[in-house]
Every structure is written in structure tokens, then in C-alpha cells.
Design a protein around this motif. Structure first.
Motif, PDB file in Angstrom:
ATOM      1  N   ILE A 215      -2.299   4.612   8.381  1.00  0.00           N
ATOM      2  CA  ILE A 215      -1.351   4.924   7.304  1.00  0.00           C
ATOM      3  C   ILE A 215      -1.026   3.674   6.491  1.00  0.00           C
ATOM      4  O   ILE A 215      -0.984   3.715   5.253  1.00  0.00           O
ATOM      5  CB  ILE A 215      -0.077   5.563   7.887  1.00  0.00           C
ATOM      6  CG1 ILE A 215      -0.416   6.938   8.467  1.00  0.00           C
ATOM      7  CG2 ILE A 215       1.010   5.695   6.819  1.00  0.00           C
ATOM      8  CD1 ILE A 215       0.720   7.606   9.201  1.00  0.00           C
TER       9      ILE A 215
ATOM     10  N   ALA B 126      -7.528  11.433   7.932  1.00  0.00           N
ATOM     11  CA  ALA B 126      -7.470  10.112   8.561  1.00  0.00           C
ATOM     12  C   ALA B 126      -8.771   9.713   9.236  1.00  0.00           C
ATOM     13  O   ALA B 126      -9.181   8.557   9.186  1.00  0.00           O
ATOM     14  CB  ALA B 126      -6.322  10.076   9.572  1.00  0.00           C
TER      15      ALA B 126
ATOM     16  N   ILE C 287       0.363  10.454  14.630  1.00  0.00           N
ATOM     17  CA  ILE C 287       0.385  10.643  13.181  1.00  0.00           C
ATOM     18  C   ILE C 287       1.606  11.449  12.761  1.00  0.00           C
ATOM     19  O   ILE C 287       2.262  11.146  11.752  1.00  0.00           O
ATOM     20  CB  ILE C 287      -0.909  11.334  12.712  1.00  0.00           C
ATOM     21  CG1 ILE C 287      -2.097  10.369  12.828  1.00  0.00           C
ATOM     22  CG2 ILE C 287      -0.778  11.834  11.277  1.00  0.00           C
ATOM     23  CD1 ILE C 287      -3.431  10.983  12.477  1.00  0.00           C
TER      24      ILE C 287
ATOM     25  N   GLY D 181       4.169   9.837  10.443  1.00  0.00           N
ATOM     26  CA  GLY D 181       4.201  10.576   9.183  1.00  0.00           C
ATOM     27  C   GLY D 181       5.595  11.074   8.852  1.00  0.00           C
ATOM     28  O   GLY D 181       6.052  11.001   7.704  1.00  0.00           O
TER      29      GLY D 181
ATOM     30  N   TYR E  20       5.635  11.994   5.182  1.00  0.00           N
ATOM     31  CA  TYR E  20       4.415  12.776   5.015  1.00  0.00           C
ATOM     32  C   TYR E  20       4.455  14.030   5.879  1.00  0.00           C
ATOM     33  O   TYR E  20       5.030  14.035   6.967  1.00  0.00           O
ATOM     34  CB  TYR E  20       3.178  11.956   5.426  1.00  0.00           C
ATOM     35  CG  TYR E  20       2.966  10.706   4.617  1.00  0.00           C
ATOM     36  CD1 TYR E  20       2.586  10.764   3.279  1.00  0.00           C
ATOM     37  CD2 TYR E  20       3.152   9.444   5.199  1.00  0.00           C
ATOM     38  CE1 TYR E  20       2.392   9.597   2.539  1.00  0.00           C
ATOM     39  CE2 TYR E  20       2.963   8.287   4.476  1.00  0.00           C
ATOM     40  CZ  TYR E  20       2.590   8.359   3.143  1.00  0.00           C
ATOM     41  OH  TYR E  20       2.409   7.220   2.420  1.00  0.00           O
TER      42      TYR E  20
ATOM     43  N   GLU F 138      -1.821   3.239   2.486  1.00  0.00           N
ATOM     44  CA  GLU F 138      -0.767   2.942   1.515  1.00  0.00           C
ATOM     45  C   GLU F 138      -1.089   1.669   0.740  1.00  0.00           C
ATOM     46  O   GLU F 138      -0.888   1.601  -0.481  1.00  0.00           O
ATOM     47  CB  GLU F 138       0.574   2.798   2.233  1.00  0.00           C
ATOM     48  CG  GLU F 138       1.137   4.120   2.746  1.00  0.00           C
ATOM     49  CD  GLU F 138       2.452   3.968   3.474  1.00  0.00           C
ATOM     50  OE1 GLU F 138       3.102   4.987   3.734  1.00  0.00           O
ATOM     51  OE2 GLU F 138       2.839   2.809   3.794  1.00  0.00           O
TER      52      GLU F 138
ATOM     53  N   ILE G 199      -1.171  14.548   5.722  1.00  0.00           N
ATOM     54  CA  ILE G 199      -2.221  13.869   6.469  1.00  0.00           C
ATOM     55  C   ILE G 199      -2.880  14.884   7.395  1.00  0.00           C
ATOM     56  O   ILE G 199      -2.193  15.579   8.157  1.00  0.00           O
ATOM     57  CB  ILE G 199      -1.651  12.702   7.291  1.00  0.00           C
ATOM     58  CG1 ILE G 199      -0.970  11.697   6.362  1.00  0.00           C
ATOM     59  CG2 ILE G 199      -2.767  12.009   8.092  1.00  0.00           C
ATOM     60  CD1 ILE G 199      -0.256  10.569   7.105  1.00  0.00           C
TER      61      ILE G 199
END
Length: 418
Positions: free
Chosen positions: A117, A250, A146, A150, A155, A121, A134
Motif C-alpha cells: 500500500i 495487490a 490488507i 486498508g 480503502y 501510494e 484493494i
């Protein structure tokens, strides 16, 4: 003596107590307060000295005690090494486990998820709180990591997983707000395999593909229009394109961020914590990022360190290391009962070469095949003798540590992942 105590309140002291008792009490309290203040002063001076020291590398315990961490992601990493007393004492060696279960998501995969992540970014592929999602295909642990990170970063997450993994993993994902889609186990060549479906879901999320790089290991789509995307390099239009929701695959198996998380984080931590006194590192492999990243770093620091693979039944990685061929007897016609990696062990073992594992091929010195019976026995042994309630992949690692310790002999230090 009595003059010294004359300013104290006029308490009625029973005759049996001598005035010196009150003086002792007074001096004790004074010393306690002053020593606490002095200790605080010394810690503050030490922190100032540390900050002014060039090239100082704090140890994990210093990192934890000298700072307030920034949110849930600040809790990731700098995990301690724990000595497995029962095994170490019985074998005359030091078997040390990197306690990755202390990460907020409960596994080493927190490091990978955070690195993936962060890198996305920094590359401008993801923007927090933009409605982006994601996508990932996982047997559980990476999905939990995640979903955790997230949620903290703003996210949404969609996790595609086989329908035969432990129910506790899917329940944890749902509690973290992830959308969970379960599918039947299938080969990677099948479009309905869980990793392939995660990639497909990311492609379907947006109307425009921003990135679809198999070599780099991720896919990015956006709900912005072609016009918005084509004008995103203009200073006045850039913000509009960035605020549109994106779908990000991912791809932990192929994404180089997986390797980097361990090469830049876990490996250096192990080296510091052992002060370089390490003879072997043992790890299983699913994506391959852990053994590749840590193994490469440790080998770079001291080439004599052995890097050893722990591989469960049904996985082809053991034969790849031992004989150079990706094949397992359980793949022979008519012998498979469930799917390619037919074992009770979850999280490690695979029958294809990922990009991350390929980075480890020239670093792995040996491999051990671990049976289901050995893994289950080890997990029960650890609960009984060490009070450690660990999963099957950790048990596999420790079985391999025992086998390696018997081969190397007493006095060696072996580190593995828990």
C-alpha cells in the motif's frame, strides 16, 4: 531528631513507635520521588544523545519504548525474537522465533500489506479516502492484513479466497469490513482460480486501465473517464482524476513490494536482534517473499548463514530446491484428493514459481519436507511445553528447525518465523 520532626503534623504516635520511624518513612518517600525524577532525566538525556548520534540504529525494544507509534500501522514490525525453550534446551541449540503473530493483523503478512500500500501510494497509484478498493487473492492471512491497513488508510477491500480455508479467517475479514468472495480451489491456469479472479475483479472495477503490468505484479483501474485520465498531468485537472475511485490488485505473489518488505524490514531486525550471531534461517514459502527477502539480506551480511526451506506435503518447492524440478508425487494422475497442495497446512506451499520465490532460488541452501503428522504433533507439543498456541505454518517451520539442529549439532543459533 525531635527538632527535625517538629514541623510535621502533630500526629499521635503510639508509644511503641520510635520517632526515627517517621524520619525513615519521610526519607524513603523523598528518595523514591527524587530517584524517579532522576531516572526520567537520564532517559530524556539518553534520547537526546541518541538523536544526535550519526548512523545510530535503534534496536526494536528501543524503538518501542522511545516513541508513540502512529496508528495501527505503527504497530507493525519490530517484533521480538522468542526463544523456544523446550526445543532449545533439548537440542543444545538456540531456536529463536520471530514473533510475527504480535503484529496487529496477527501475521508476518502485515509487513507485506503495508509495503504494498505504501509503494502504491508513493507511485500515485492509490489515494486514501477516495472510494478506492484493494483486491487480493489469498488463503486468508494477507487478506486480513490488507483489510486491517486498508481500513486505517480509507480503502475498501475485496478478498477472493478458496472455500476450504479455516472459517475463522473469513469471519475475521468480515469483521474488518472486507467483502469476501469464496471460490472452489483450482489451478492457477484456471480463470476461476482465486488469484486470477481477484485480478479480474480489479479490471472490472474501473472503466480505464491505468496499469496492468504482469512483471511488476499489480493492476490498477479507475472510474475516471478517458478524458479525465488523459488530462491528469495538467496541474488544474490532476486533483479531479486522483479523487476518482480506483481498483487496485495487490498481487502478493508477483509484487516486488513483498520481497522489499522483508529485505528492508524483517531481515535487518533479525540481524540486529541476534547481533549477527546467527547460523541459519528457516522459513516456509507461499508467495516466497519472506524467505527471499530475509534470506537475501542475511546472506548479504554473512554468506555462511544457511537459508533453509520448510515445505509441506503436496508442494513442489521442496523438489525444486533439492532436484531442480517442480513436481510432487501427489500430483500424479488419480492421486490428488482435493487440490494441488493437499495438506492441512495453510499459508505455505505452492506448485508454481512466483516472481518473489525466484528471487530466493540462488539463496536457499537446503529444504525439508514436513508431513501433516509432524506439523500437528509439533503444534500440540508447543502448547504443552511452551504455552505457545501457533498455527500450522509456524509448526512446520519449527519441525524443520529441529531437523536442521540435529544435523548442525549443538551450539548453533537458528531463527525462524512464527
Amino acid at each position: 531528631m525531635r527538632n527535625l520532626l517538629s514541623w510535621l503534623p502533630s500526629w499521635r504516635i503510639p508509644p511503641r513507635y520510635h520517632p526515627e520511624l517517621l524520619l525513615g518513612l519521610f526519607l524513603g518517600i523523598s528518595l523514591s520521588v527524587s530517584s524517579g525524577t532522576l531516572a526520567q532525566y537520564i532517559r530524556q538525556r539518553r534520547r537526546e544523545r541518541i538523536k544526535s548520534t550519526v548512523n545510530y540504529e535503534p534496536t526494536p525494544i528501543e524503538l518501542r519504548s522511545n516513541e508513540v507509534v502512529n496508528g495501527v500501522t505503527g504497530l507493525i514490525g519490530n517484533t521480538p525474537l522468542v526463544r523456544i525453550n523446550s526445543l532449545s534446551d533439548a537440542l543444545g541449540v538456540e531456536i529463536l522465533g520471530k514473533a510475527e503473530f504480535l503484529n496487529p493483523g496477527g501475521s508476518v503478512k502485515d509487513r507485506v500489506a503495508l509495503q504494498v500500500i505504501n509503494d502504491a501510494e508513493q507511485q500515485g497509484l492509490l489515494h486514501p479516502h477516495s472510494g478506492s478498493t484493494i483486491f487480493e487473492g489469498t488463503v486468508g492471512s494477507t487478506g486480513i492484513s490488507i483489510a486491517t491497513i486498508g481500513r486505517a488508510r480509507g480503502y475498501e477491500t475485496t478478498i477472493i479466497m478458496p472455500d476450504d480455508v479455516a472459517e475463522e479467517k473469513s469471519k475475521a475479514l468480515l469483521c474488518l469490513g472486507a467483502h469476501v468472495e469464496k471460490v472452489r480451489p483450482a489451478s492457477i491456469v484456471d480463470k476461476k482460480q482465486f488469484v486470477n479472479l481477484a485480478k479480474q475483479r480489479a479490471l472490472e472495477f474501473g472503466d480505464v486501465e491505468l496499469q496492468n503490468d504482469v512483471e511488476e505484479g499489480f493492476v490498477v483501474t479507475t472510474q475516471a473517464t478517458e478524458s479525465e485520465v488523459s488530462h491528469q498531468n495538467r496541474p488544474d485537472d490532476n486533483d479531479e482524476a486522483e479523487t476518482k475511485a480506483r481498483g487496485f490488485f495487490a498481487d502478493q505473489f508477483e509484487n516486488r513490494s513483498n520481497f522489499d518488505a522483508h529485505f528492508n524490514g524483517t531481515g535487518p531486525e533479525i540481524w540486529r536482534q541476534t547481533h549477527g550471531e546467527i547460523d541459519a534461517f528457516v522459513s516456509g514459502a507461499g508467495t516466497g517473499g519472506t524467505i527471499a527477502g530475509i534470506g537475501t539480506y542475511l546472506k548479504n551480511m554473512k554468506n555462511t548463514i544457511m537459508v533453509v526451506l520448510s515445505d509441506p506435503e503436496g508442494s513442489g518447492l521442496y523438489n525444486k530446491i533439492k532436484f531442480g524440478v517442480m513436481y510432487d508425487a501427489k500430483e500424479s494422475e488419480g492421486s490428488k484428493r482435493r487440490h494441488q497442495v493437499d495438506t492441512v497446512v495453510e499459508g505455505i506451499g505452492i506448485n508454481r514459481l512466483t516472481h518473489n520465490f525466484e528471487l530466493a532460488l540462488n539463496r536457499i541452501d537446503d529444504a525439508y519436507r514436513i508431513t501433516d503428522a509432524e506439523a500437528v504433533s509439533m503444534s500440540r507439543y508447543l502448547v504443552k511445553h511452551d504455552g505457545l498456541f501457533l498455527g500450522s505454518s509456524s509448526a512446520c517451520n519449527l519441525v524443520a528447525c529441529v531437523k536442521l539442529a540435529k544435523r548442525l549439532g549443538p551450539g548453533k543459533t537458528i531463527v525462524t518465523i512464527l
